[in-house]
Motif scaffolding. Structure first.
Motif, PDB file in Angstrom:
ATOM      1  N   UNK A  63       0.828  -1.198   0.000  1.00 48.56           N
ATOM      2  CA  UNK A  63       0.000   0.000   0.000  1.00 48.56           C
ATOM      3  C   UNK A  63       0.869   1.258   0.000  1.00 48.56           C
ATOM      4  N   UNK A  64       1.930   1.249   0.806  1.00 50.60           N
ATOM      5  CA  UNK A  64       2.832   2.394   0.857  1.00 50.60           C
ATOM      6  C   UNK A  64       3.490   2.621  -0.506  1.00 50.60           C
ATOM      7  N   UNK A  65       3.933   1.562  -1.161  1.00 48.92           N
ATOM      8  CA  UNK A  65       4.593   1.704  -2.467  1.00 48.92           C
ATOM      9  C   UNK A  65       3.601   2.218  -3.510  1.00 48.92           C
ATOM     10  N   UNK A  66       2.420   1.643  -3.565  1.00 46.33           N
ATOM     11  CA  UNK A  66       1.410   2.089  -4.544  1.00 46.33           C
ATOM     12  C   UNK A  66       1.083   3.572  -4.363  1.00 46.33           C
ATOM     13  N   UNK A  67       0.931   3.997  -3.116  1.00 51.50           N
ATOM     14  CA  UNK A  67       0.527   5.375  -2.840  1.00 51.50           C
ATOM     15  C   UNK A  67       1.697   6.363  -2.838  1.00 51.50           C
ATOM     16  N   UNK A  68       2.834   5.959  -2.302  1.00 51.44           N
ATOM     17  CA  UNK A  68       3.956   6.875  -2.137  1.00 51.44           C
ATOM     18  C   UNK A  68       5.012   6.825  -3.221  1.00 51.44           C
ATOM     19  N   UNK A  69       5.115   5.690  -3.900  1.00 51.42           N
ATOM     20  CA  UNK A  69       6.141   5.510  -4.928  1.00 51.42           C
ATOM     21  C   UNK A  69       5.538   4.862  -6.178  1.00 51.42           C
ATOM     22  N   UNK A  70       4.523   5.494  -6.779  1.00 54.32           N
ATOM     23  CA  UNK A  70       3.895   4.869  -7.950  1.00 54.32           C
ATOM     24  C   UNK A  70       4.869   4.657  -9.108  1.00 54.32           C
ATOM     25  N   UNK A  71       5.907   5.497  -9.182  1.00 53.43           N
ATOM     26  CA  UNK A  71       6.891   5.347 -10.255  1.00 53.43           C
ATOM     27  C   UNK A  71       7.720   4.075 -10.077  1.00 53.43           C
ATOM     28  N   UNK A  72       7.846   3.586  -8.851  1.00 60.61           N
ATOM     29  CA  UNK A  72       8.554   2.337  -8.580  1.00 60.61           C
ATOM     30  C   UNK A  72       7.612   1.151  -8.801  1.00 60.61           C
ATOM     31  N   UNK A  73       6.361   1.338  -8.453  1.00 63.26           N
ATOM     32  CA  UNK A  73       5.349   0.286  -8.603  1.00 63.26           C
ATOM     33  C   UNK A  73       5.091  -0.017 -10.078  1.00 63.26           C
ATOM     34  N   UNK A  74       5.015   1.033 -10.897  1.00 61.16           N
ATOM     35  CA  UNK A  74       4.739   0.861 -12.316  1.00 61.16           C
ATOM     36  C   UNK A  74       5.680   1.726 -13.160  1.00 61.16           C
ATOM     37  N   UNK A  75       6.962   1.394 -13.163  1.00 61.59           N
ATOM     38  CA  UNK A  75       7.903   2.205 -13.956  1.00 61.59           C
ATOM     39  C   UNK A  75       7.715   1.959 -15.449  1.00 61.59           C
ATOM     40  N   UNK A  76       7.850   3.024 -16.214  1.00 60.93           N
ATOM     41  CA  UNK A  76       7.827   2.892 -17.671  1.00 60.93           C
ATOM     42  C   UNK A  76       9.233   2.630 -18.204  1.00 60.93           C
ATOM     43  N   UNK A  77      10.231   3.116 -17.456  1.00 63.68           N
ATOM     44  CA  UNK A  77      11.626   2.987 -17.873  1.00 63.68           C
ATOM     45  C   UNK A  77      12.505   3.083 -16.630  1.00 63.68           C
ATOM     46  N   UNK A  78      13.555   2.263 -16.586  1.00 66.82           N
ATOM     47  CA  UNK A  78      14.465   2.256 -15.440  1.00 66.82           C
ATOM     48  C   UNK A  78      15.899   2.287 -15.953  1.00 66.82           C
ATOM     49  N   UNK A  79      16.709   3.177 -15.363  1.00 67.55           N
ATOM     50  CA  UNK A  79      18.132   3.252 -15.706  1.00 67.55           C
ATOM     51  C   UNK A  79      18.936   3.351 -14.413  1.00 67.55           C
ATOM     52  N   UNK A  80      19.890   2.455 -14.267  1.00 65.65           N
ATOM     53  CA  UNK A  80      20.760   2.505 -13.095  1.00 65.65           C
ATOM     54  C   UNK A  80      21.882   3.498 -13.343  1.00 65.65           C
ATOM     55  N   UNK A  81      22.040   4.393 -12.392  1.00 71.43           N
ATOM     56  CA  UNK A  81      23.097   5.398 -12.448  1.00 71.43           C
ATOM     57  C   UNK A  81      24.249   4.908 -11.574  1.00 71.43           C
ATOM     58  N   UNK A  82      25.017   5.792 -11.019  1.00 76.69           N
ATOM     59  CA  UNK A  82      26.175   5.418 -10.224  1.00 76.69           C
ATOM     60  C   UNK A  82      25.818   4.834  -8.871  1.00 76.69           C
ATOM     61  N   UNK A  83      26.727   4.037  -8.372  1.00 79.07           N
ATOM     62  CA  UNK A  83      26.632   3.488  -7.028  1.00 79.07           C
ATOM     63  C   UNK A  83      27.846   3.921  -6.231  1.00 79.07           C
ATOM     64  N   UNK A  84      27.683   4.009  -4.926  1.00 75.98           N
ATOM     65  CA  UNK A  84      28.816   4.417  -4.087  1.00 75.98           C
ATOM     66  C   UNK A  84      28.671   3.807  -2.704  1.00 75.98           C
ATOM     67  N   UNK A  85      29.804   3.656  -2.060  1.00 72.03           N
ATOM     68  CA  UNK A  85      29.816   3.146  -0.693  1.00 72.03           C
ATOM     69  C   UNK A  85      29.422   4.251   0.269  1.00 72.03           C
TER      70      UNK A  85
END
Length: 132
Positions: A63-85
């Motif tokens: 419920x939290x993801x659907x309401x608060x992070x709809x772009x994560x729940x139903x992404x149209x496009x995903x691109x991984x950027x940099x990672x760091x420690x």
């Protein structure tokens, strides 16, 4: 011979962060795939024990993801950027285009546990229109 061994050790050490990044990215991808299937029970398994404790159940988490992070729940496009420690954690930046057509940059905090990488939090860094 010593130089060759030193070279091999250096190559191995340089490859470690890339493998950690790859493993963390795979966890994020797997969770997003579970969201696509509305399989919140599986998606919940990718969350850290702290996140699981906060939400208590996969239903509340979903419920939290659907309401608060709809772009994560139903992404149209995903691109991984940099990672760091970040201390004992790994921070992975992800650019997502939501179903609304807006781009969102999110920061995933990943922690290592007995079962591998877990998502310990997601923070919205900025949107395509610069508003957070």
């Amino acid at each position: 011979m010593t130089r060759f061994l030193s070279f091999l050790v250096l190559i191995f050490l340089l490859a470690l962060p890339a493998r950690a990044d790859d493993a963390a990215r795979q966890v994020i991808s797997d969770q997003m795939e579970a969201f696509q299937q509305d399989d919140f029970e599986t998606a919940f398994t990718y969350a850290s024990p702290m996140i699981q404790g906060i939400f208590g159940s996969s239903e509340r988490f979903g419920q939290m993801v659907r309401n608060g992070y709809p772009m994560v729940w139903r992404p149209a496009e995903v691109e991984f950027l940099g990672g760091r420690d970040k201390g004992d954690a790994l921070v992975q930046d992800v650019l997502i285009r939501g179903a609304d057509g807006v781009y969102y940059e999110l920061e995933y905090e990943m922690i290592q546990g007995p079962g591998g990488w877990k998502i310990n939090g997601v923070q919205l860094k900025r949107t395509g229109d610069g508003v957070v």
